[in-house]
Motif scaffolding. Structure first.
Motif, mmCIF file in Angstrom:
data_model
loop_
_atom_site.group_PDB
_atom_site.id
_atom_site.type_symbol
_atom_site.label_atom_id
_atom_site.label_comp_id
_atom_site.label_asym_id
_atom_site.label_seq_id
_atom_site.Cartn_x
_atom_site.Cartn_y
_atom_site.Cartn_z
ATOM 1 N N PHE A 84 0.841 -1.203 0.000
ATOM 2 C CA PHE A 84 0.000 0.000 0.000
ATOM 3 C C PHE A 84 0.873 1.249 0.000
ATOM 4 N N GLY A 85 1.876 1.282 0.884
ATOM 5 C CA GLY A 85 2.757 2.443 0.968
ATOM 6 C C GLY A 85 3.504 2.695 -0.328
ATOM 7 N N SER A 86 3.986 1.621 -0.957
ATOM 8 C CA SER A 86 4.689 1.765 -2.238
ATOM 9 C C SER A 86 3.760 2.294 -3.320
ATOM 10 N N SER A 87 2.532 1.822 -3.325
ATOM 11 C CA SER A 87 1.550 2.294 -4.306
ATOM 12 C C SER A 87 1.237 3.774 -4.081
ATOM 13 N N MET A 88 1.105 4.156 -2.824
ATOM 14 C CA MET A 88 0.847 5.562 -2.508
ATOM 15 C C MET A 88 2.026 6.445 -2.906
ATOM 16 N N LEU A 89 3.234 5.900 -2.797
ATOM 17 C CA LEU A 89 4.419 6.644 -3.213
ATOM 18 C C LEU A 89 4.337 6.969 -4.702
ATOM 19 N N LYS A 90 3.898 6.011 -5.493
ATOM 20 C CA LYS A 90 3.734 6.246 -6.931
ATOM 21 C C LYS A 90 2.630 7.279 -7.170
ATOM 22 N N PHE A 91 1.499 7.126 -6.448
ATOM 23 C CA PHE A 91 0.388 8.067 -6.603
ATOM 24 C C PHE A 91 0.760 9.483 -6.152
ATOM 25 N N SER A 92 1.706 9.602 -5.221
ATOM 26 C CA SER A 92 2.049 10.919 -4.672
ATOM 27 C C SER A 92 2.758 11.813 -5.689
ATOM 28 N N ASP A 93 3.268 11.200 -6.758
ATOM 29 C CA ASP A 93 3.952 11.947 -7.826
ATOM 30 C C ASP A 93 5.047 12.841 -7.251
ATOM 31 N N GLY A 94 5.991 12.198 -6.551
ATOM 32 C CA GLY A 94 7.102 12.947 -5.965
ATOM 33 C C GLY A 94 6.678 13.787 -4.776
ATOM 34 N N PHE A 95 5.717 13.308 -4.018
ATOM 35 C CA PHE A 95 5.168 13.992 -2.834
ATOM 36 C C PHE A 95 4.496 15.317 -3.192
ATOM 37 N N THR A 96 3.970 15.421 -4.414
ATOM 38 C CA THR A 96 3.264 16.649 -4.793
ATOM 39 C C THR A 96 1.772 16.576 -4.462
ATOM 40 N N TYR A 97 1.261 15.382 -4.173
ATOM 41 C CA TYR A 97 -0.132 15.230 -3.754
ATOM 42 C C TYR A 97 -0.150 14.793 -2.298
ATOM 43 N N ILE A 98 -0.882 15.530 -1.477
ATOM 44 C CA ILE A 98 -0.810 15.353 -0.029
ATOM 45 C C ILE A 98 -1.425 14.038 0.456
ATOM 46 N N LEU A 99 -2.601 13.672 -0.036
ATOM 47 C CA LEU A 99 -3.247 12.453 0.474
ATOM 48 C C LEU A 99 -2.443 11.188 0.180
ATOM 49 N N PRO A 100 -1.965 10.988 -1.046
ATOM 50 C CA PRO A 100 -1.113 9.815 -1.262
ATOM 51 C C PRO A 100 0.190 9.879 -0.452
#
Length: 122
Positions: free
Chosen positions: A16-32
Motif C-alpha cells: 500500500f505504501g509503495s503504491s501511494m508513493l507512486k500516486f504521490s507523484d514525488g510527494f506533490t499530492y498530499i493524500l497519497p
C-alpha cells in the motif's frame, strides 16, 4: 497473533505504501503522501512485532521478497509497466530465495532441537 498474520499485515501495508508513493507523484499530492507514511509506519510496526517470533533473516526475506514480487505485479496491472521473461525470472528467483532461506532456517532449528534433546537426556 501468529507471526504470519503480522507479517502479512507488514507486507500488505508495504505494498500500500509503495503504491501511494507512486500516486504521490514525488510527494506533490498530499493524500497519497500521507498514505505512504501511514503504510510504511504500519508495515515497520507489524514487521517489528513479527520479529518477536521469527528470526530477522527469515522475516526480512519474506517481507522484502513478497513485497517486491507483489509490487511488481501491481506495477504491471495498475500502471501498465512492462512484464517480460526477465521480470518473471527475477520474481521466480526472489521466491526461490525466500523458500531456500525458510528451508535452511527450519533445518537449523530441527538440528538445534535434536542437540538439546540429546544433551538433556544424557
Amino acid at each position: 497473533m501468529k507471526w504470519y498474520v503480522t507479517l502479512g499485515i507488514a507486507i500488505a501495508a508495504e505494498i500500500f505504501g509503495s503504491s501511494m508513493l507512486k500516486f504521490s507523484d514525488g510527494f506533490t499530492y498530499i493524500l497519497p503522501s500521507i498514505g505512504f507514511v501511514i503504510g510504511f509506519g504500519i508495515s515497520f510496526y507489524a514487521l517489528s512485532v513479527t520479529l518477536k517470533s521469527i528470526p530477522l533473516s527469515m522475516a526480512y526475506a519474506i517481507w522484502s521478497g513478497a513485497g517486491t514480487a507483489l509490487t511488481a505485479l501491481i506495477g504491471v496491472l495498475i500502471w501498465g509497466e512492462a512484464f517480460n521473461l526477465s521480470s518473471l525470472l527475477g520474481i521466480v528467483l526472489i521466491i526461490g530465495g525466500v523458500v531456500l532461506l525458510n528451508l535452511s532456517e527450519s533445518q537449523g532449528k530441527a538440528r538445534e532441537d535434536k542437540e538439546v534433546a540429546t544433551s538433556s537426556s544424557g
